[in-house]
Design an enzyme around this catalytic site. Structure first.
Site, PDB file in Angstrom:
ATOM      1  N   SER A   1      -0.313 -17.813 -25.675  1.00  0.00           N
ATOM      2  CA  SER A   1      -0.207 -16.773 -27.563  1.00  0.00           C
ATOM      3  C   SER A   1       1.590 -17.519 -27.502  1.00  0.00           C
ATOM      4  CB  SER A   1      -0.177 -15.611 -26.922  1.00  0.00           C
ATOM      5  OG  SER A   1      -1.254 -15.078 -26.506  1.00  0.00           O
TER       6      SER A   1
ATOM      7  N   ARG B   1       1.041 -12.190 -17.961  1.00  0.00           N
ATOM      8  CA  ARG B   1       0.406 -11.464 -18.511  1.00  0.00           C
ATOM      9  C   ARG B   1      -0.831  -9.954 -18.641  1.00  0.00           C
ATOM     10  NH1 ARG B   1      -1.635 -13.602 -24.101  1.00  0.00           N
ATOM     11  NH2 ARG B   1      -1.409 -11.798 -25.528  1.00  0.00           N
TER      12      ARG B   1
ATOM     13  N   ASN C   1      -1.646  -2.830 -26.044  1.00  0.00           N
ATOM     14  CA  ASN C   1      -1.356  -1.184 -26.473  1.00  0.00           C
ATOM     15  C   ASN C   1      -2.167  -0.954 -26.799  1.00  0.00           C
ATOM     16  OD1 ASN C   1       1.535  -1.729 -25.037  1.00  0.00           O
ATOM     17  ND2 ASN C   1       2.966  -2.334 -26.555  1.00  0.00           N
ATOM     18  N   GLY C   2      -2.727  -1.822 -28.044  1.00  0.00           N
ATOM     19  CA  GLY C   2      -3.651  -1.542 -29.019  1.00  0.00           C
ATOM     20  C   GLY C   2      -4.941  -0.928 -28.054  1.00  0.00           C
ATOM     21  N   ARG C   3      -5.309  -1.627 -27.562  1.00  0.00           N
ATOM     22  CA  ARG C   3      -6.046  -1.359 -26.417  1.00  0.00           C
ATOM     23  C   ARG C   3      -6.158  -0.058 -25.669  1.00  0.00           C
ATOM     24  NH1 ARG C   3      -7.266  -7.103 -24.059  1.00  0.00           N
ATOM     25  NH2 ARG C   3      -4.822  -7.231 -25.458  1.00  0.00           N
TER      26      ARG C   3
ATOM     27  N   SER D   1       6.251 -11.001 -31.165  1.00  0.00           N
ATOM     28  CA  SER D   1       5.598 -12.984 -31.883  1.00  0.00           C
ATOM     29  C   SER D   1       5.955 -13.685 -32.969  1.00  0.00           C
ATOM     30  CB  SER D   1       4.486 -13.642 -31.663  1.00  0.00           C
ATOM     31  OG  SER D   1       3.227 -13.202 -32.051  1.00  0.00           O
TER      32      SER D   1
ATOM     33  N   GLU E   1       3.508 -14.673 -35.126  1.00  0.00           N
ATOM     34  CA  GLU E   1       2.654 -14.111 -35.361  1.00  0.00           C
ATOM     35  C   GLU E   1       1.958 -13.522 -35.364  1.00  0.00           C
ATOM     36  OE1 GLU E   1       3.354 -16.614 -33.132  1.00  0.00           O
ATOM     37  OE2 GLU E   1       2.954 -18.291 -33.976  1.00  0.00           O
ATOM     38  N   ASN E   2       2.835 -12.235 -34.944  1.00  0.00           N
ATOM     39  CA  ASN E   2       2.550 -11.035 -35.059  1.00  0.00           C
ATOM     40  C   ASN E   2       3.294 -10.055 -36.630  1.00  0.00           C
ATOM     41  OD1 ASN E   2       3.646  -9.688 -31.591  1.00  0.00           O
ATOM     42  ND2 ASN E   2       1.420 -10.664 -32.819  1.00  0.00           N
TER      43      ASN E   2
ATOM     44  N   ASP F   1       0.625  -6.664 -23.299  1.00  0.00           N
ATOM     45  CA  ASP F   1      -0.326  -7.095 -24.565  1.00  0.00           C
ATOM     46  C   ASP F   1      -1.492  -6.165 -24.045  1.00  0.00           C
ATOM     47  OD1 ASP F   1      -1.403  -8.078 -26.054  1.00  0.00           O
ATOM     48  OD2 ASP F   1      -2.823  -9.347 -25.425  1.00  0.00           O
TER      49      ASP F   1
HETATM   50  C1  IPE Z   1       1.556 -11.777 -27.630  1.00  0.00           C
HETATM   51  O1  IPE Z   1       0.132 -10.693 -28.214  1.00  0.00           O
HETATM   52  C2  IPE Z   1       2.222 -11.299 -28.692  1.00  0.00           C
HETATM   53  C3  IPE Z   1       3.356  -9.858 -27.478  1.00  0.00           C
HETATM   54  C4  IPE Z   1       2.793  -9.441 -26.370  1.00  0.00           C
HETATM   55  C5  IPE Z   1       4.592  -9.576 -28.484  1.00  0.00           C
HETATM   56  P1  IPE Z   1      -0.746 -10.605 -29.291  1.00  0.00           P
HETATM   57  O2  IPE Z   1      -1.479 -10.038 -29.147  1.00  0.00           O
HETATM   58  O3  IPE Z   1       0.050 -10.841 -30.132  1.00  0.00           O
HETATM   59  O4  IPE Z   1      -1.376 -12.249 -28.981  1.00  0.00           O
HETATM   60  P2  IPE Z   1      -2.852 -12.497 -28.711  1.00  0.00           P
HETATM   61  O5  IPE Z   1      -3.136 -12.263 -30.819  1.00  0.00           O
HETATM   62  O6  IPE Z   1      -4.595 -11.871 -28.086  1.00  0.00           O
HETATM   63  O7  IPE Z   1      -2.979 -14.232 -28.744  1.00  0.00           O
HETATM   64  C1  IPE Z   2       1.124  -5.700 -27.470  1.00  0.00           C
HETATM   65  O1  IPE Z   2      -0.512  -5.377 -27.883  1.00  0.00           O
HETATM   66  C2  IPE Z   2       2.226  -5.148 -28.163  1.00  0.00           C
HETATM   67  C3  IPE Z   2       2.900  -6.644 -29.476  1.00  0.00           C
HETATM   68  C4  IPE Z   2       1.730  -7.702 -29.350  1.00  0.00           C
HETATM   69  C5  IPE Z   2       3.837  -5.810 -30.406  1.00  0.00           C
HETATM   70  P1  IPE Z   2      -1.410  -5.128 -28.884  1.00  0.00           P
HETATM   71  O2  IPE Z   2      -0.288  -4.912 -29.754  1.00  0.00           O
HETATM   72  O3  IPE Z   2      -0.740  -6.964 -29.181  1.00  0.00           O
HETATM   73  O4  IPE Z   2      -2.280  -5.081 -28.104  1.00  0.00           O
HETATM   74  P2  IPE Z   2      -3.906  -5.584 -28.300  1.00  0.00           P
HETATM   75  O5  IPE Z   2      -4.001  -6.838 -27.624  1.00  0.00           O
HETATM   76  O6  IPE Z   2      -4.258  -4.740 -29.573  1.00  0.00           O
HETATM   77  O7  IPE Z   2      -4.760  -4.760 -26.677  1.00  0.00           O
HETATM   78 MG    MG Z   3      -2.633  -8.339 -28.213  1.00  0.00          MG
END
Ligand code: IPE
Ligand code: IPE
Ligand code: MG
Length: 239
Positions: free
Chosen positions: A194, A186, A20-22, A63, A65-66, A18
């Site tokens: 999650s 994690r 990548n976006g941040r 996930s 939920e993704n 988890d």
């Molecule tokens: C969990 O991360 C799923 C994966 C790493 C694939 P998320 O970013 O989707 O989870 P939440 O929303 O923070 O719980």
């Molecule tokens: C994890 O990084 C990758 C997936 C869930 C596919 P995120 O995309 O959830 O990154 P954050 O949580 O927004 O930083």
């Molecule tokens: Mg995330």
């Protein structure tokens, strides 16, 4: 250099990758670039796992939920998955790594599923490490799918309600031969699971690190394993 005990290597490590976006946001760049950088971390963790003799590595890649994310982000993630599978095949073969998946993978786009199935087939006889990719995966969905299969068996008369036990339920999980994780890592500092491997993590040791996934490298991975090696696992018994 982090020193780990070669006699206490966890058999199964599961990772919630988890942040990548941040990671991208901190740099003012598109989150897709965070996912791209994240695949480099995947490569390093797979390689290190194999080097130190981990037998089972399970990565939460997407996930259930993704699917709530934007179409563009989902497309970018599928593209990276395909690129990863194609780009790593040679190394997987050389290193005896078998690929398998857990999750409702029938929901993945056809071209992604095709490459996934090809990779699974091509690596099927590899024996040194199993890399399980959790894709369109949710722990609750896995349990619901298992209950549905058990109920069908009961309706067909194969088993009766009295036969339901923990062992039987385990047999109806997506990969019944996969041992339960010893260590769950994690990244990105979130203290939650999650919806990952809910049934299987009953006694798994959990390691949370604030490091964002693209920055998670070999040294930190070894440190997480070292942390695990210092844990006292009791499984509910007294010592
Ligand atoms: C969990 O991360 C799923 C994966 C790493 C694939 P998320 O970013 O989707 O989870 P939440 O929303 O923070 O719980
Ligand atoms: C994890 O990084 C990758 C997936 C869930 C596919 P995120 O995309 O959830 O990154 P954050 O949580 O927004 O930083
Ligand atoms: Mg995330």
């Amino acid at each position: 250099m982090t020193l780990i005990d070669p006699n206490k290597i966890p058999r199964h490590v599961a990772v919630i990758m988890d942040g990548n976006g941040r990671w991208a946001k901190k740099r003012g760049i598109n989150r897709f670039l965070g996912h791209e950088k994240g695949t480099e971390a995947v490569r390093e963790i797979v390689r290190t796992s194999r080097e130190i003799g981990i037998q089972w590595l399970t990565l939460y890649a997407f996930s259930e939920e993704n699917w709530k994310r934007s179409k563009l982000e989902i497309q970018a993630l599928m593209k990276l998955l395909k690129r990863f599978l194609k780009g790593e095949l040679k190394e997987m073969q050389e290193n005896g790594i078998r690929i398998q998946t857990i999750g409702r993978t029938h929901k993945l786009p056809d071209n992604t599923r095709k490459i996934l199935l090809e990779t699974i087939e091509k690596t099927a006889s590899n024996k040194d490490m199993v890399l399980t990719l959790a894709l369109s995966y949710g722990g609750r969905q896995e349990i619901a799918d298992a209950i549905r299969k058990i109920a069908t068996r009961i309706e067909e008369g194969g088993i009766s309600a009295n036969d339901i036990s923990e062992q039987l339920i385990s047999k109806f999980m997506y990969m019944p031969d996969m041992p339960e994780p010893d260590l769950l890592i994690r990244t990105s500092g979130e203290y939650r699971v999650s919806n990952f491997l809910l049934w299987q993590i009953a006694y798994t040791e959990i390691h949370v690190t604030p490091t964002l996934w693209p920055d998670f490298g070999k040294e930190e991975y070894l440190a997480a394993i070292q942390d695990f090696q210092g844990r006292e696992r009791r499984f509910g018994a007294c010592i």
